[in-house]
Motif scaffolding. Structure first.
Motif, PDB file in Angstrom:
ATOM      1  N   MET A 122       0.838  -1.197   0.000  1.00 59.58           N
ATOM      2  CA  MET A 122       0.000   0.000   0.000  1.00 59.58           C
ATOM      3  C   MET A 122       0.874   1.249   0.000  1.00 59.58           C
ATOM      4  N   LEU A 149       0.723   5.436   0.740  1.00 57.95           N
ATOM      5  CA  LEU A 149      -0.022   6.619   1.193  1.00 57.95           C
ATOM      6  C   LEU A 149       0.858   7.853   0.989  1.00 57.95           C
ATOM      7  N   ARG A 150       0.244   8.927   0.519  1.00 53.01           N
ATOM      8  CA  ARG A 150       1.008  10.152   0.259  1.00 53.01           C
ATOM      9  C   ARG A 150       0.467  11.314   1.107  1.00 53.01           C
ATOM     10  N   PHE A 151       1.370  12.092   1.643  1.00 51.08           N
ATOM     11  CA  PHE A 151       0.973  13.250   2.454  1.00 51.08           C
ATOM     12  C   PHE A 151       1.797  14.458   2.015  1.00 51.08           C
ATOM     13  N   LYS A 173      -0.215  11.031  10.948  1.00 50.57           N
ATOM     14  CA  LYS A 173      -1.090  10.172  10.135  1.00 50.57           C
ATOM     15  C   LYS A 173      -0.407   8.848   9.796  1.00 50.57           C
ATOM     16  N   ALA A 201      -1.840   5.158  10.794  1.00 50.58           N
ATOM     17  CA  ALA A 201      -2.034   4.109   9.792  1.00 50.58           C
ATOM     18  C   ALA A 201      -1.328   2.826  10.227  1.00 50.58           C
ATOM     19  N   GLU A 261       5.231   3.547   2.171  1.00 51.40           N
ATOM     20  CA  GLU A 261       4.980   2.306   1.436  1.00 51.40           C
ATOM     21  C   GLU A 261       4.988   1.160   2.440  1.00 51.40           C
ATOM     22  N   GLU A 267      -6.033  -0.103   2.838  1.00 51.45           N
ATOM     23  CA  GLU A 267      -6.111   0.410   1.476  1.00 51.45           C
ATOM     24  C   GLU A 267      -7.567   0.678   1.092  1.00 51.45           C
ATOM     25  N   GLU A 290      -8.720   3.790   2.812  1.00 54.08           N
ATOM     26  CA  GLU A 290      -8.233   4.984   2.123  1.00 54.08           C
ATOM     27  C   GLU A 290      -9.052   5.251   0.857  1.00 54.08           C
ATOM     28  N   THR A 342     -11.903   8.715  -0.094  1.00 52.08           N
ATOM     29  CA  THR A 342     -12.005   9.643  -1.219  1.00 52.08           C
ATOM     30  C   THR A 342     -13.465   9.855  -1.618  1.00 52.08           C
ATOM     31  N   ARG A 349     -13.743   8.594   8.730  1.00 51.06           N
ATOM     32  CA  ARG A 349     -12.747   7.519   8.739  1.00 51.06           C
ATOM     33  C   ARG A 349     -13.242   6.301   9.509  1.00 51.06           C
TER      34      ARG A 349
END
Lengths: 147, 462
Positions: free
Chosen positions: A6, A8-10, A26, A30, A67, B376, B379, B383, B399
């Motif tokens: 997975m 995730l971008r911040f 965050k 996660a 990642e 995943e 997430e 959106t 969430r």
């Protein structure tokens, strides 16, 4: 990393002290949700926080990328900024080029990169003057190394 | 260990299905389902925040009552120090202790007195630990608030080793009673009932679930359920003479900051209110507070005086406790207490020995790979959801709804915004379909009218 798992971008804004630390927070949440070992979470969170603060303190803007695969974690911090003139010097504890304002706020103790190195299992830094910096940190999920 | 027992429960009849409680829960342990709040027992830390928030008083704490005293031949009250702050100014501990005797207890053992021994133990432990440990293993965290301990188990398992392994004062009170008084009494232990007089539900849960080794607390009775009777007795005056043993050092434990003052540890920090505590624990987890030795963290505002089962306003009670502590010496431990503390500490008497496992109630799955996939999906759902955290779906945040959906406990259309979008889509589809007719029937009325008005408009322009 075999499977990308997975991602995730911040995004992180340079000079935005009010939001500083949110991306790392965050990332921590996660990792908690997926049940990563508490010791590993702590290492990743501290490293991610330092990377985020470096962007806030020195760069124009940047982002943290998390990642996650089953065996490995990777945090990438990339920014558009001045670059690091001397990486070896920046790796020394206590060395800092942070502004007076940042120091007044209690940042810029010169522990950012040394802490990131201490907390991660491997770290690579690519930096170009006046362009920016990319730091890649890998963490073993099983190994709960003491930092 | 019965980890799933909870003293905080819902009174279904009173619950209106509003969403006040779900928004304020520090572990997101409440959902509204079928018009009623539901507590997710694995996540609940019994802090009592929902009891405080609920305007319909639909959240309550299960506890013992004075009726339960009947089950024992010799009844002992262990009043929490914060009880002294519930009465009018000028009412001294002596009067409160007498009132407890007068409503049916045969003996009163002040937890405030035991707190002085705890004070000695915590100070000594701090001295030993700080001398032997690196700063990165600091700060230590007080074990006295069970809601904070449970919060750490659920949300900050990495900080479990930081919890000071010293019994909270009420346990020390019970242990001391077993040690000093039991041999003097003519009753077998099972005929003696020990009741903690409690300001909060977290202590009730702790009493029900702790492995009680070397002592036995039989139950807990909340301030709020006996306050009226105590008040009557206080007003009627003392018929029984009880001499309080506690000093200001122990009484001070009732308020936030009192513990650090009692322990006399300069390099300490006091935090109260469960959300403030959680924010501070985040900082500790990030190694940002390594320069501090000792954290006194209380789930309730102003400390135990602000417990969800108290009567007096927490701020008023806090001042009363401070004033009272000042009048009965809050500076030094009495020498005989320090001597007993030293003797018992050497024997390991205060060591709690409670195993504190991590409670993985917030994890998406036991299996890491599955958990990653689920995150995943969460997430992905984020959106689509509006991000307003309105709570109308019955989950506290968008969430948490996404997580509930992934866990199979909710569906996307539970979101009223998504539902509205879906309805809108369906409605436009319906409209479109209603206008369609088999060719044999020709154009529909509405289509004809549209055609007419269009031709009118175009002719008007000419």
């Amino acid at each position: 990393m075999t499977t990308p798992g997975m991602v995730l971008r911040f995004s992180v804004e340079g000079g935005d002290y009010a939001a500083a630390g949110e991306a790392a927070s965050k990332i921590k949440k996660a990792l908690r949700k997926i049940g990563v070992d508490a010791g590993v979470i702590r290492r990743v969170a501290i490293a991610a926080y330092e990377a985020e603060m470096n962007i806030v303190l020195h760069a124009l803007r940047g982002r943290l990328i998390l990642e996650v695969a089953e065996d490995k974690l990777r945090v990438i911090a990339e920014d558009e900024g001045p670059g690091i003139p001397d990486v070896n010097l920046a790796m020394q504890e206590g060395f800092s080029t942070a502004s007076d304002l940042a120091r007044e706020m209690g940042f810029g103790a010169g522990m950012g990169l040394p802490n990131m190195k201490k907390c991660s299992d491997t770290i690579t830094i690519e930096t170009t003057k006046d362009r920016g910096t990319k730091v890649v940190m890998n963490f073993d999920i099983d190994d709960d190394g003491v930092t | 260990m019965k980890t799933r027992y909870h003293s905080v429960v819902l009174d279904e009849e009173k619950c209106q299905g509003c969403t006040n409680c779900i928004k304020n829960c520090p572990t997101e342990a409440i959902r509204v389902r079928g018009g009623k709040a539901v507590i997710l027992t694995e996540r609940c830390i019994d802090c009592g925040e929902c009891i405080r928030t609920c305007e319909n008083h639909a959240k309550k704490a299960l506890s013992e009552t004075l009726d339960d005293l009947k089950n024992f031949r010799y009844r002992v009250a262990l009043p929490a120090p914060s009880l002294y702050g519930q009465f009018k100014r000028g009412v001294m501990p002596r009067a409160v202790l007498a009132a407890l005797r007068q409503i049916g207890f045969d003996e009163v053992y002040e937890v405030a007195a035991a707190a002085e021994l705890t004070t000695y133990a915590v100070r000594t432990y701090l001295e030993e630990y700080t001398a032997a440990n690196d700063r990165r293993n600091l700060p230590l965290i007080s074990s006295s608030c069970p809601a904070v301990v449970r919060l750490i188990q659920v949300r900050f398992p990495g900080l479990i080793p930081r919890i000071i392994p010293i019994d909270p004062p009420y346990v020390t009170a019970a242990k001391i009673f077993y040690r000093e008084r039991l041999p003097e009494l003519d009753y077998p232990p099972e005929e003696i009932g020990l009741f903690f007089i409690t300001p909060c539900p977290a202590k009730i849960t702790e009493i029900k679930t702790a492995v009680q080794a070397g002592y036995h607390v039989d139950g807990a009775i909340p301030f709020v359920s006996i306050f009226g009777k105590l008040q009557e007795q206080v007003e009627a005056g003392e018929k029984i003479d009880v001499l309080p043993k506690s000093t200001g050092v122990g009484i001070g434990w009732a308020r936030a900051g009192g513990e650090s003052v009692a322990v006399k540890w300069d390099n300490s920090l006091s935090v109260d209110g469960i959300h403030h505590v959680a924010a501070l624990l985040e900082e500790i987890e990030m190694d940002k507070l390594n320069d501090i030795d000792y954290i006194e963290a209380m789930a309730c505002p102003e400390g135990c005086v602000g417990g969800a089962l108290t009567v007096e306003n927490p701020f008023v009670a806090r001042v009363k406790i401070r004033k009272l502590a000042e009048t009965v010496n809050d500076k030094e431990l009495p020498p005989e207490v320090a001597a007993l503390g030293a003797e018992l500490y050497a024997k390991g008497f205060f060591y709690s020995g409670q195993e504190l496992p991590a409670i993985p109630a917030l994890q998406l799955d036991k299996d890491l790979g599955v958990a990653i996939k689920k995150l995943e999906q969460v997430e992905g759902l984020m959106t689509k959801l509006p991000g307003l955290d309105c709570g109308a779906c019955g989950s506290p945040t968008c969430r948490s709804l996404a997580e509930d959906i992934v866990q199979g406990n909710a569906q996307l259309s539970d979101c009223i915004f998504i539902l509205r979008e879906e309805l809108e889509e369906l409605a436009s589809k319906l409209l479109l379909l209603s206008q369609k007719r088999p060719p044999a029937l020709g154009k529909t009325g509405s289509e004809k009218e549209v055609a007419k008005s269009e031709s009118k408009e175009s002719s008007g322009k000419d």
